[in-house]
Write a protein that holds these residues in place. Structure first.
Motif, PDB file in Angstrom:
ATOM      1  N   ILE A 101     -17.207  20.558 -27.498  1.00 24.35           N
ATOM      2  CA  ILE A 101     -16.724  21.933 -27.612  1.00 24.35           C
ATOM      3  C   ILE A 101     -17.700  22.704 -28.496  1.00 24.35           C
ATOM      4  O   ILE A 101     -17.957  22.309 -29.632  1.00 24.35           O
ATOM      5  N   LYS A 102     -18.258  23.765 -27.954  1.00 22.15           N
ATOM      6  CA  LYS A 102     -19.230  24.569 -28.694  1.00 22.15           C
ATOM      7  C   LYS A 102     -18.643  25.925 -29.056  1.00 22.15           C
ATOM      8  O   LYS A 102     -17.606  26.332 -28.511  1.00 22.15           O
ATOM      9  N   GLU A 103     -19.331  26.599 -29.961  1.00 20.40           N
ATOM     10  CA  GLU A 103     -18.893  27.927 -30.364  1.00 20.40           C
ATOM     11  C   GLU A 103     -18.817  28.827 -29.139  1.00 20.40           C
ATOM     12  O   GLU A 103     -19.718  28.850 -28.295  1.00 20.40           O
ATOM     13  N   GLY A 104     -17.715  29.546 -29.012  1.00 22.70           N
ATOM     14  CA  GLY A 104     -17.509  30.399 -27.850  1.00 22.70           C
ATOM     15  C   GLY A 104     -16.635  29.755 -26.791  1.00 22.70           C
ATOM     16  O   GLY A 104     -16.086  30.446 -25.930  1.00 22.70           O
ATOM     17  N   ASP A 105     -16.510  28.417 -26.827  1.00 24.76           N
ATOM     18  CA  ASP A 105     -15.596  27.729 -25.916  1.00 24.76           C
ATOM     19  C   ASP A 105     -14.161  27.934 -26.407  1.00 24.76           C
ATOM     20  O   ASP A 105     -13.931  28.403 -27.532  1.00 24.76           O
ATOM     21  N   TYR A 106     -13.209  27.545 -25.577  1.00 24.68           N
ATOM     22  CA  TYR A 106     -11.800  27.669 -25.954  1.00 24.68           C
ATOM     23  C   TYR A 106     -11.098  26.347 -25.696  1.00 24.68           C
ATOM     24  O   TYR A 106     -11.263  25.749 -24.634  1.00 24.68           O
ATOM     25  N   LYS A 107     -10.341  25.873 -26.680  1.00 24.13           N
ATOM     26  CA  LYS A 107      -9.579  24.634 -26.532  1.00 24.13           C
ATOM     27  C   LYS A 107      -8.112  24.977 -26.325  1.00 24.13           C
ATOM     28  O   LYS A 107      -7.531  25.746 -27.101  1.00 24.13           O
ATOM     29  N   LEU A 108      -7.526  24.405 -25.279  1.00 28.56           N
ATOM     30  CA  LEU A 108      -6.124  24.643 -24.964  1.00 28.56           C
ATOM     31  C   LEU A 108      -5.392  23.304 -24.937  1.00 28.56           C
ATOM     32  O   LEU A 108      -5.778  22.395 -24.204  1.00 28.56           O
ATOM     33  N   VAL A 109      -4.353  23.183 -25.740  1.00 33.53           N
ATOM     34  CA  VAL A 109      -3.565  21.951 -25.794  1.00 33.53           C
ATOM     35  C   VAL A 109      -2.338  22.096 -24.899  1.00 33.53           C
ATOM     36  O   VAL A 109      -1.625  23.096 -24.968  1.00 33.53           O
TER      37      VAL A 109
END
Length: 199
Positions: A101-109
């Motif tokens: 996961i890099k800056e600008g990506d989005y993590k959704l749980v």
């Protein structure tokens, strides 16, 4: 990349679903046969998405170690001595090597099959002008299929599944589910075709 190319992809997002150690690595008691084989293609899809300016959304399962937020059908996996799949904070819940996961990506749980169920995914996509989705990850009959059907119900178009960057327990299960999704208007290119076609 030319600004026109970036503009072309402005309304598209890439979803990477459940590419976590517990679901992919053969050492895990609940790993998905066929999952490890697609890791290189998922890595490539993410690289291509970033070059195109397509936002990357990492959809992952993270459960309470007690399993109290898991589906009833999976609660037994969280009893003492069981594997406790994708427990929050565990190594098993982390992305497999090569996916970062890099800056600008989005993590959704998520805690269910669909990335849309009881999450903010739809509102996040709407607020960022996303109308088209590209799907990678595991597994085809469950989290991929449920997310895709919900995406179609929410009128995302086109919805694209990269067929060799998604997987199921067997090739037969994968193929039959891809067939069903193709029949509801979902695009099903190979990674090579997606890279070349621009869809």
């Amino acid at each position: 990349m030319a600004s026109g190319d970036t503009e072309k992809w402005r309304s598209t997002a890439l979803l990477v679903i459940d590419m976590q150690n517990d679901f992919i690595l053969p050492s895990s008691p609940i790993h998905l046969r066929g999952g490890q084989a697609i890791v290189p293609n998922v890595i490539k899809a993410v690289e291509v998405a970033r070059k195109r300016g397509i936002p990357v959304i990492w959809v992952v399962r993270e459960h309470d170690p007690s399993g109290r937020d898991a589906e009833l059908l999976r609660r037994h996996m969280y009893s003492p001595g069981k594997p406790k799949p994708a427990s929050k904070g565990s190594v098993g819940a982390e992305l497999v090597d090569g996916l970062v996961i890099k800056e600008g990506d989005y993590k959704l749980v998520k805690t269910r099959f669909s990335a849309f169920f009881n999450t903010n995914l739809h509102s996040y996509l709407q607020s960022n002008g996303i109308t088209s989705l590209v799907i990678t990850g595991v597994q085809t009959p469950n989290c991929i299929r449920q997310t895709v059907f919900d995406a179609v119900a929410w009128n995302y178009h086109p919805v694209t599944i990269i067929v060799d960057a998604t997987a199921a327990a067997t090739p037969e299960i994968h193929t039959s589910n891809i067939f069903d999704m193709k029949n509801i208007g979902v695009m099903t290119p190979t990674l090579e075709q997606w890279c070349e076609s621009g869809h």
